[in-house]
Design a protein around this motif. Structure first.
Motif, PDB file in Angstrom:
ATOM      1  N   ALA A 333       0.852  -1.187   0.000  1.00 41.32           N
ATOM      2  CA  ALA A 333       0.000   0.000   0.000  1.00 41.32           C
ATOM      3  C   ALA A 333       0.887   1.236   0.000  1.00 41.32           C
ATOM      4  CB  ALA A 333      -0.910   0.000   1.233  1.00 41.32           C
ATOM      5  N   ASP A 334       0.609   2.143  -0.934  1.00 44.11           N
ATOM      6  CA  ASP A 334       1.333   3.406  -1.044  1.00 44.11           C
ATOM      7  C   ASP A 334       0.402   4.503  -0.538  1.00 44.11           C
ATOM      8  OD1 ASP A 334       2.461   5.835  -1.882  1.00 44.11           O
ATOM      9  OD2 ASP A 334       3.471   4.885  -3.574  1.00 44.11           O
ATOM     10  N   PHE A 335       0.702   5.047   0.665  1.00 44.37           N
ATOM     11  CA  PHE A 335      -0.184   6.025   1.263  1.00 44.37           C
ATOM     12  C   PHE A 335      -0.153   7.359   0.526  1.00 44.37           C
ATOM     13  CE2 PHE A 335       0.715   3.415   5.217  1.00 44.37           C
ATOM     14  CZ  PHE A 335      -0.508   2.773   5.174  1.00 44.37           C
ATOM     15  N   GLY A 336       0.963   7.694  -0.092  1.00 40.16           N
ATOM     16  CA  GLY A 336       1.046   8.945  -0.823  1.00 40.16           C
ATOM     17  C   GLY A 336       0.181   8.931  -2.069  1.00 40.16           C
ATOM     18  N   ALA A 337       0.265   7.851  -2.847  1.00 43.24           N
ATOM     19  CA  ALA A 337      -0.527   7.721  -4.077  1.00 43.24           C
ATOM     20  C   ALA A 337      -1.904   7.139  -3.818  1.00 43.24           C
ATOM     21  CB  ALA A 337       0.220   6.844  -5.085  1.00 43.24           C
ATOM     22  N   MET A 338      -2.133   6.610  -2.590  1.00 44.25           N
ATOM     23  CA  MET A 338      -3.391   5.944  -2.229  1.00 44.25           C
ATOM     24  C   MET A 338      -3.685   4.839  -3.237  1.00 44.25           C
ATOM     25  SD  MET A 338      -4.315   7.089   0.631  1.00 44.25           S
ATOM     26  CE  MET A 338      -6.041   6.735   0.942  1.00 44.25           C
ATOM     27  N   GLU A 339      -2.697   3.970  -3.419  1.00 43.13           N
ATOM     28  CA  GLU A 339      -2.813   2.810  -4.290  1.00 43.13           C
ATOM     29  C   GLU A 339      -2.200   1.605  -3.598  1.00 43.13           C
ATOM     30  OE1 GLU A 339      -2.418   4.937  -8.720  1.00 43.13           O
ATOM     31  OE2 GLU A 339      -0.714   3.850  -7.829  1.00 43.13           O
ATOM     32  N   MET A 340      -2.596   0.412  -4.035  1.00 40.44           N
ATOM     33  CA  MET A 340      -1.936  -0.804  -3.580  1.00 40.44           C
ATOM     34  C   MET A 340      -1.636  -1.655  -4.800  1.00 40.44           C
ATOM     35  SD  MET A 340      -4.936  -3.118  -1.856  1.00 40.44           S
ATOM     36  CE  MET A 340      -6.333  -3.743  -2.815  1.00 40.44           C
ATOM     37  N   ALA A 341      -0.498  -2.319  -4.755  1.00 39.80           N
ATOM     38  CA  ALA A 341      -0.043  -3.114  -5.885  1.00 39.80           C
ATOM     39  C   ALA A 341       0.421  -4.475  -5.394  1.00 39.80           C
ATOM     40  CB  ALA A 341       1.091  -2.407  -6.627  1.00 39.80           C
ATOM     41  N   SER A 342       0.201  -5.503  -6.227  1.00 41.10           N
ATOM     42  CA  SER A 342       0.666  -6.849  -5.918  1.00 41.10           C
ATOM     43  C   SER A 342       1.994  -7.089  -6.609  1.00 41.10           C
ATOM     44  CB  SER A 342      -0.362  -7.885  -6.373  1.00 41.10           C
ATOM     45  OG  SER A 342      -0.448  -7.891  -7.792  1.00 41.10           O
ATOM     46  N   ASP A 343       2.670  -8.166  -6.214  1.00 42.56           N
ATOM     47  CA  ASP A 343       3.940  -8.507  -6.848  1.00 42.56           C
ATOM     48  C   ASP A 343       3.749  -8.830  -8.328  1.00 42.56           C
ATOM     49  OD1 ASP A 343       5.199  -8.132  -4.454  1.00 42.56           O
ATOM     50  OD2 ASP A 343       5.069 -10.245  -3.854  1.00 42.56           O
ATOM     51  N   GLY A 344       2.536  -9.235  -8.709  1.00 44.43           N
ATOM     52  CA  GLY A 344       2.278  -9.555 -10.106  1.00 44.43           C
ATOM     53  C   GLY A 344       1.971  -8.346 -10.972  1.00 44.43           C
ATOM     54  N   GLY A 345       1.902  -7.151 -10.368  1.00 45.16           N
ATOM     55  CA  GLY A 345       1.684  -5.934 -11.144  1.00 45.16           C
ATOM     56  C   GLY A 345       0.283  -5.384 -11.087  1.00 45.16           C
ATOM     57  N   ALA A 346      -0.670  -6.116 -10.516  1.00 47.57           N
ATOM     58  CA  ALA A 346      -2.038  -5.602 -10.410  1.00 47.57           C
ATOM     59  C   ALA A 346      -2.070  -4.416  -9.461  1.00 47.57           C
ATOM     60  CB  ALA A 346      -2.970  -6.699  -9.920  1.00 47.57           C
ATOM     61  N   CYS A 347      -2.831  -3.397  -9.830  1.00 48.30           N
ATOM     62  CA  CYS A 347      -2.868  -2.165  -9.041  1.00 48.30           C
ATOM     63  C   CYS A 347      -4.324  -1.771  -8.782  1.00 48.30           C
ATOM     64  CB  CYS A 347      -2.123  -1.039  -9.767  1.00 48.30           C
ATOM     65  SG  CYS A 347      -1.973   0.471  -8.801  1.00 48.30           S
ATOM     66  N   HIS A 348      -4.615  -1.348  -7.547  1.00 50.92           N
ATOM     67  CA  HIS A 348      -5.954  -0.919  -7.168  1.00 50.92           C
ATOM     68  C   HIS A 348      -5.858   0.401  -6.411  1.00 50.92           C
ATOM     69  CE1 HIS A 348      -7.818  -4.928  -7.939  1.00 50.92           C
ATOM     70  NE2 HIS A 348      -6.618  -5.357  -7.598  1.00 50.92           N
ATOM     71  N   ARG A 349      -6.836   1.250  -6.620  1.00 51.97           N
ATOM     72  CA  ARG A 349      -6.923   2.447  -5.800  1.00 51.97           C
ATOM     73  C   ARG A 349      -7.444   2.070  -4.413  1.00 51.97           C
ATOM     74  NH1 ARG A 349     -10.155   7.304  -7.860  1.00 51.97           N
ATOM     75  NH2 ARG A 349     -11.717   5.720  -8.401  1.00 51.97           N
ATOM     76  N   ILE A 350      -7.018   2.826  -3.412  1.00 54.52           N
ATOM     77  CA  ILE A 350      -7.505   2.644  -2.048  1.00 54.52           C
ATOM     78  C   ILE A 350      -7.952   3.999  -1.522  1.00 54.52           C
ATOM     79  CG2 ILE A 350      -6.087   0.619  -1.529  1.00 54.52           C
ATOM     80  CD1 ILE A 350      -4.127   2.427  -0.090  1.00 54.52           C
ATOM     81  N   ARG A 351      -8.797   3.966  -0.506  1.00 56.80           N
ATOM     82  CA  ARG A 351      -9.246   5.209   0.098  1.00 56.80           C
ATOM     83  C   ARG A 351      -9.535   4.981   1.578  1.00 56.80           C
ATOM     84  NH1 ARG A 351     -15.302   5.956  -2.529  1.00 56.80           N
ATOM     85  NH2 ARG A 351     -16.339   4.252  -1.391  1.00 56.80           N
TER      86      ARG A 351
END
Length: 454
Positions: A333-351
């Protein structure tokens, strides 16, 4: 015949198995029964402190220090909790310490101030015994030891000599700079850091901010060793390849104040726990965006972990967590970008949204929008389409609160309730909104529902 019945008298309350006491000039004095129960409940619940009212004053009892502090004059007293032993004889008073053997060792005139459960620095006297320094010099030497300073000069001592202690090792020397004579010095009873405690300082905006990892480690260690204070440094932001001046601070534990030793500016400091922060953050929940644009809640453990790390890292940096909902081992989880990414490259927004928000995860608790209200948005052909229950719920809450304009929690749209429009902040396109009464379910559906309820 005669029937006799035993009628019990008034029940005598059994004394509590534990007794809570505070220290006075005449010894230990027991709290009242009501305060003792209040203290025991707070302690059992894992609270960091408890506030009680006694003698027209409010007292804060901190369980980590086992001390009570007056809200009027900041006077502190020791507190203890021991098993009740009504028949046990009183322990004999300890014999006063004989200071006559310290005449040849300057600086050892405050030995009775050292807490028994903290670190001690001791110097060898002429008769071979090791005798502890007082709390002031103990704090001076321990801070130098934590900062790995090669040697530390002692303050002026009796006899007029100038002394320094080599503070890189736990067994070391005190040296007389004039005569070059040495005495053995040792560090004993060092305590592990209080890792369960978090320390925070109050910034200009009135927000509590957790110390960085390096500073927090120093504060936890100093507090565990019952020091009077801890010194630390902070380097300013690097600008143009050059770092700003180093600011030096001192945190005094009794007053709970941080002071800039150069400017004299002071800030309040507090200690808390991970559990207390988690409880404070329980009003916030975390959600992640699915492939179809719908938002889903994190599980309880993942939500608690995100809340805690977000607070500790002050809304910046990254955090690696395990998320069973997505069937992956770990996510970042990247708190600055408010995103989370898996090792496989999938990316989701978080809030991060208030737990009381009506914008609820689909399929969990149902929409919070009133069943007789529905919101619609104009489509590209001039007609209107119904918004999702979650979107309707959010718009209805804002509308009922009397908001004129608001940004929606999806981070994309802004609404103007006076003009009844929704604007895409990315491309600045707007569409009309309409608030209408929701249609009742058809009779067949209602009948089926009634049959299922029987």
């Amino acid at each position: 015949g005669v029937c006799l019945a035993l009628v019990p008298g008034p029940a005598t309350p059994m004394p509590d198995p534990l007794v809570w006491e505070y220290q006075t000039s005449k010894g230990w004095k027991e709290y009242s029964a009501s305060i003792s129960r209040q203290l025991q409940k707070s302690y059992d619940d894992g609270a960091a402190f408890c506030v009680v009212e006694r003698d027209s004053d409010f007292w804060v009892i901190e369980f980590s220090d086992m001390e009570q502090c007056s809200s009027k004059d900041q006077h502190t007293r020791k507190v203890r909790c021991t098993p009740r032993q009504d028949t046990a004889p009183a322990a004999p008073a300890p014999a006063p310490f004989d200071k006559s053997s310290l005449a040849s060792v300057a600086g050892l005139d405050a030995v009775d101030q050292n807490p028994p459960d903290g670190v001690r620095w001791e110097c060898q006297a002429d008769d071979g015994r090791f005798v502890p320094y007082g709390r002031e010099i103990t704090a001076l030497l321990e801070n130098a030891f934590m900062h790995k300073r090669p040697k530390t000069q002692l303050p002026g001592e009796a006899g007029g000599g100038t002394y320094y202690v080599e503070t890189l090792e736990e067994v070391t020397w005190r040296c007389n700079q004039d005569t070059r004579r040495k005495r053995r010095v040792r560090r004993v009873n060092g305590q592990p850091p209080d890792l369960g405690l978090l320390w925070q300082w109050l910034d200009e905006d009135g927000q509590w901010r957790t110390y960085d990892a390096a500073t927090l480690a120093l504060v936890q260690r100093a507090h565990a060793n019952r020091l009077l204070y801890v010194d630390f440094e902070k380097t300013g932001t690097v600008v143009g390849g050059q770092a700003a001046d180093v600011a030096r601070y001192r945190l005094t534990f009794k007053t709970k104040m941080q002071e800039n030793t150069s400017t004299g500016s002071r800030r309040p400091v507090r200690k808390t726990t991970s559990r207390a922060l988690a409880q404070a953050q329980a009003a916030q929940r975390w959600e992640w965006e699915g492939a179809c644009g719908s938002w889903h809640r994190f599980s309880g453990k993942a939500n608690d972990a995100l809340n805690l790390m977000y607070t500790m890292q002050q809304g910046t940096g990254t955090f690696r967590l395990k998320l069973e909902e997505l069937g992956v081992a770990q996510l970042v989880a990247d708190f600055g970008a408010m995103e989370m990414a898996s090792d496989g490259g999938a990316c989701h927004r978080i809030r991060r949204v208030p737990a009381s928000s009506p914008y609820q995860a689909r399929g969990e608790e149902g929409p919070a929008v009133p069943p007789d209200t529905m919101w619609m948005c104009q489509d590209g052909e001039g007609g209107y389409m119904s918004l999702t229950p979650e979107q309707s719920a959010e718009l209805e809450l804002l509308f009922q609160a009397g908001e004129k304009r608001a940004d929606l929690s999806n981070g994309i749209h802004a609404v103007d309730f006076e003009k009844m429009t929704r604007t895409n902040r990315t491309n600045r396109q707007f569409r009309r909104l309409k608030r209408v009464a929701a249609e009742p379910p058809p009779p067949a559906t209602a009948a089926a529902a009634n049959r299922g309820a029987r």
